[in-house]
Scaffold this motif. Structure first.
Motif, mmCIF file in Angstrom:
data_model
loop_
_atom_site.group_PDB
_atom_site.id
_atom_site.type_symbol
_atom_site.label_atom_id
_atom_site.label_comp_id
_atom_site.label_asym_id
_atom_site.label_seq_id
_atom_site.Cartn_x
_atom_site.Cartn_y
_atom_site.Cartn_z
ATOM 1 N N PRO A 287 0.813 -1.224 0.000
ATOM 2 C CA PRO A 287 0.000 0.000 0.000
ATOM 3 C C PRO A 287 0.845 1.273 0.000
ATOM 4 N N VAL A 288 1.262 1.696 -1.194
ATOM 5 C CA VAL A 288 2.071 2.897 -1.360
ATOM 6 C C VAL A 288 1.257 3.955 -2.102
ATOM 7 N N PRO A 289 1.683 5.216 -2.076
ATOM 8 C CA PRO A 289 0.938 6.262 -2.802
ATOM 9 C C PRO A 289 0.783 5.976 -4.285
ATOM 10 N N ALA A 290 1.831 5.403 -4.902
ATOM 11 C CA ALA A 290 1.743 5.054 -6.323
ATOM 12 C C ALA A 290 2.480 3.736 -6.564
ATOM 13 N N LEU A 291 1.737 2.716 -6.956
ATOM 14 C CA LEU A 291 2.302 1.425 -7.357
ATOM 15 C C LEU A 291 2.346 1.405 -8.876
ATOM 16 N N LEU A 292 3.523 1.191 -9.435
ATOM 17 C CA LEU A 292 3.739 1.328 -10.870
ATOM 18 C C LEU A 292 4.239 0.011 -11.458
ATOM 19 N N VAL A 293 3.568 -0.457 -12.495
ATOM 20 C CA VAL A 293 3.994 -1.668 -13.200
ATOM 21 C C VAL A 293 4.291 -1.296 -14.650
ATOM 22 N N HIS A 294 5.484 -1.670 -15.125
ATOM 23 C CA HIS A 294 5.857 -1.373 -16.513
ATOM 24 C C HIS A 294 6.074 -2.682 -17.261
ATOM 25 N N THR A 295 5.517 -2.767 -18.457
ATOM 26 C CA THR A 295 5.584 -3.967 -19.273
ATOM 27 C C THR A 295 5.899 -3.589 -20.718
ATOM 28 N N GLN A 296 6.026 -4.596 -21.571
ATOM 29 C CA GLN A 296 6.301 -4.338 -22.985
ATOM 30 C C GLN A 296 5.100 -3.723 -23.701
ATOM 31 N N HIS A 297 3.905 -3.798 -23.101
ATOM 32 C CA HIS A 297 2.696 -3.294 -23.744
ATOM 33 C C HIS A 297 2.201 -1.969 -23.176
ATOM 34 N N TRP A 298 2.481 -1.703 -21.910
ATOM 35 C CA TRP A 298 1.937 -0.531 -21.219
ATOM 36 C C TRP A 298 2.668 -0.309 -19.901
ATOM 37 N N ALA A 299 2.466 0.875 -19.338
ATOM 38 C CA ALA A 299 2.880 1.154 -17.961
ATOM 39 C C ALA A 299 1.680 1.776 -17.269
ATOM 40 N N ILE A 300 1.359 1.284 -16.074
ATOM 41 C CA ILE A 300 0.163 1.739 -15.358
ATOM 42 C C ILE A 300 0.517 1.954 -13.894
ATOM 43 N N ALA A 301 0.042 3.063 -13.339
ATOM 44 C CA ALA A 301 0.213 3.358 -11.922
ATOM 45 C C ALA A 301 -1.153 3.397 -11.253
ATOM 46 N N VAL A 302 -1.232 2.808 -10.061
ATOM 47 C CA VAL A 302 -2.446 2.836 -9.264
ATOM 48 C C VAL A 302 -2.085 3.332 -7.866
ATOM 49 N N GLY A 303 -3.091 3.829 -7.157
ATOM 50 C CA GLY A 303 -2.857 4.330 -5.812
ATOM 51 C C GLY A 303 -3.324 5.769 -5.687
ATOM 52 N N PRO A 304 -3.417 6.273 -4.465
ATOM 53 C CA PRO A 304 -3.989 7.606 -4.250
ATOM 54 C C PRO A 304 -3.205 8.738 -4.894
ATOM 55 N N ALA A 305 -1.901 8.557 -5.147
ATOM 56 C CA ALA A 305 -1.098 9.623 -5.752
ATOM 57 C C ALA A 305 -0.708 9.315 -7.190
ATOM 58 N N ALA A 306 -1.301 8.283 -7.785
ATOM 59 C CA ALA A 306 -0.885 7.859 -9.125
ATOM 60 C C ALA A 306 -1.051 8.972 -10.149
ATOM 61 N N ALA A 307 -2.143 9.713 -10.077
ATOM 62 C CA ALA A 307 -2.463 10.694 -11.115
ATOM 63 C C ALA A 307 -1.404 11.782 -11.245
ATOM 64 N N ARG A 308 -0.721 12.103 -10.172
ATOM 65 C CA ARG A 308 0.263 13.186 -10.250
ATOM 66 C C ARG A 308 1.508 12.791 -11.032
ATOM 67 N N HIS A 309 1.635 11.511 -11.371
ATOM 68 C CA HIS A 309 2.840 11.032 -12.056
ATOM 69 C C HIS A 309 2.615 10.763 -13.548
ATOM 70 N N ARG A 310 1.532 11.263 -14.113
ATOM 71 C CA ARG A 310 1.248 10.973 -15.523
ATOM 72 C C ARG A 310 2.372 11.473 -16.439
ATOM 73 N N THR A 311 2.858 12.694 -16.221
ATOM 74 C CA THR A 311 3.921 13.232 -17.078
ATOM 75 C C THR A 311 5.187 12.400 -16.965
ATOM 76 N N ALA A 312 5.542 12.008 -15.729
ATOM 77 C CA ALA A 312 6.733 11.180 -15.529
ATOM 78 C C ALA A 312 6.555 9.823 -16.189
ATOM 79 N N LEU A 313 5.355 9.271 -16.128
ATOM 80 C CA LEU A 313 5.072 7.974 -16.733
ATOM 81 C C LEU A 313 5.233 8.047 -18.250
ATOM 82 N N THR A 314 4.764 9.126 -18.841
ATOM 83 C CA THR A 314 4.906 9.323 -20.284
ATOM 84 C C THR A 314 6.377 9.394 -20.680
ATOM 85 N N SER A 315 7.157 10.150 -19.905
ATOM 86 C CA SER A 315 8.588 10.266 -20.171
ATOM 87 C C SER A 315 9.286 8.919 -20.012
#
Length: 399
Positions: A287-315
């Motif tokens: 249970p962390v603010p943002a749990l992030l899984v990256h794969t060959q098809h996609w990267a997805i973050a879940v958790g209460p603070a996930a939304a603030r990392h969209r730009t970082a996820l894109t990069s």
């Protein structure tokens, strides 16, 4: 934001072998290996058991990291191939990716030798706990999709490309924390922690975590702490990490192999419902603010603070894709050019489905890249480097 990036905890010297299916096939024949004995879980005690493990991964198109009884096994196997010596470790490869964009970083290292001094980019400085030079190389095996290995009793064909890591690295198993780490953290905007996964002594692990706790006192409260799982040699040790670090971790990253280990089942990475169920299960476990899984098809973050990392996820996805198509030899212009490439349609479908099913989740589909010579080594590490781009020091404009 905009302060030093500190990346750790251990670097490696990697022997990257150039895949040659004929050599692998001849070794399988020489050692009398049969398809029915392929396994990824048996101890790797000699070159024969190493080849058995490699072939077991290839038949599933899977990636992974395994312990080898001796570095001599690694060196003997690498001598059979054309081999390139590079620097590895999540922090180091993330730092090399950042260097390609002109972004400096500070590394925490646990081993040192002339390869490190020769190959480390000038933009990267370091603190080190190494008392003397040592060399315990990591074997990196990268195999392509569709590679065929023939046995006496049949053949196997890899369904996809992937990478494998094999090592016996005492400095990284000891993971001594430099007394200079705390000072390095005083002006950090972000701190990457990875590498505890290779440790095998539970008492020593607890001591190192206590040492890290002491250094973290000097990490600014507003600095990002990114933890990359990286696949534990001893799975139960993950809970030791959580006991010490979960209250401080902002982003907890892992790849699809680690995701499936935590849920203890295969996950269909192209089925949004299955992916969402796995992400929620791991989020309950970690249970962390943002749990992030990256794969060959996609990267997805879940958790209460996930939304603030969209730009970082894109990069991050952009950086991993750039390395996939060009290896280490890319420029800032190549990185920007990647953003113009088409996206994976199936990855887009999964991201859209998960974002509907899990409130607050954010995802980025992978790029669709066709290349005859993909680089599958270090993609997760480059992903982390790309994520940290948005936390990089602000560079003064050149006159």
């Amino acid at each position: 934001m905009g302060r030093t990036l500190v990346l750790g905890l251990g670097g490696t010297v990697d022997y990257e072998v150039r895949w040659d299916a004929r050599v692998i096939g001849s070794l399988a024949a020489r050692f009398g290996i049969r398809r029915r004995e392929l396994t990824t879980t048996a101890p790797i005690v000699d070159e024969r058991s190493l080849v058995v493990t490699i072939l077991a991964f290839v038949v599933d198109g899977a990636g992974g990291e395994r312990f080898v009884a001796s570095s001599d096994v690694v060196k003997r196997f690498a001598d059979r191939f054309t081999t390139e010596i590079t620097l590895g470790g999540t922090g180091v490869r993330a730092g090399i990716a950042l260097d390609r964009l002109g972004i400096p970083s500070v590394q925490h290292l646990v081993s040192m030798d002339d390869h490190v001094r020769r190959l480390m980019p000038p933009s990267i400085s370091w603190v080190s706990s190494a008392a003397e030079d040592t060399l315990d190389p990591h074997l990196i095996v990268q195999y392509p999709a569709g590679t065929v290995i023939r046995f006496d009793d049949g053949e196997i064909v890899s369904p996809s490309s992937n990478r494998l890591i094999f090592a016996n690295d005492p400095p990284n198993r000891r993971m001594a924390i430099s007394p200079e780490l705390g000072e390095a953290l005083t002006d950090a905007g972000a701190f990457l922690v990875s590498g505890f996964n290779t440790m095998q002594d539970e008492i020593l692990l607890e001591r190192r975590l206590t040492d890290l706790d002491a250094a973290l006192v000097q990490l600014p409260a507003d600095a990002l702490l990114y933890y990359e799982d990286a696949g534990f040699y001893v799975r139960r040790f993950a809970r030791r990490i959580w006991a010490h670090l979960l209250p401080r971790i902002d982003v907890y990253g892992m790849n699809e192999d680690e995701l499936q280990e935590y849920v203890d089942r295969p996950v269909d990475l192209l089925d949004a419902s299955d992916v969402a169920a796995a992400l929620l299960a791991v989020q309950r476990l970690i249970p962390v603010p943002a749990l992030l899984v990256h794969t060959q098809h996609w990267a997805i973050a879940v958790g209460p603070a996930a939304a603030r990392h969209r730009t970082a996820l894109t990069s991050a996805v952009q950086m991993a894709a750039t390395r996939f198509r060009l290896g280490d030899a890319f420029t800032a212009a190549d990185f920007e050019a990647t953003a113009l490439l088409p996206r994976s349609a199936r990855g887009e479908d999964v991201v859209a489905g998960v974002e509907r099913k899990i409130a607050g989740s954010v995802g980025v589909p992978a790029f669709r890249i066709d290349t005859a010579m993909p680089t599958t080594i270090g993609l997760g590490d480059s992903f982390v480097g790309g994520f940290l781009v948005v936390h990089a020091p602000v560079r003064e404009p050149q006159p």
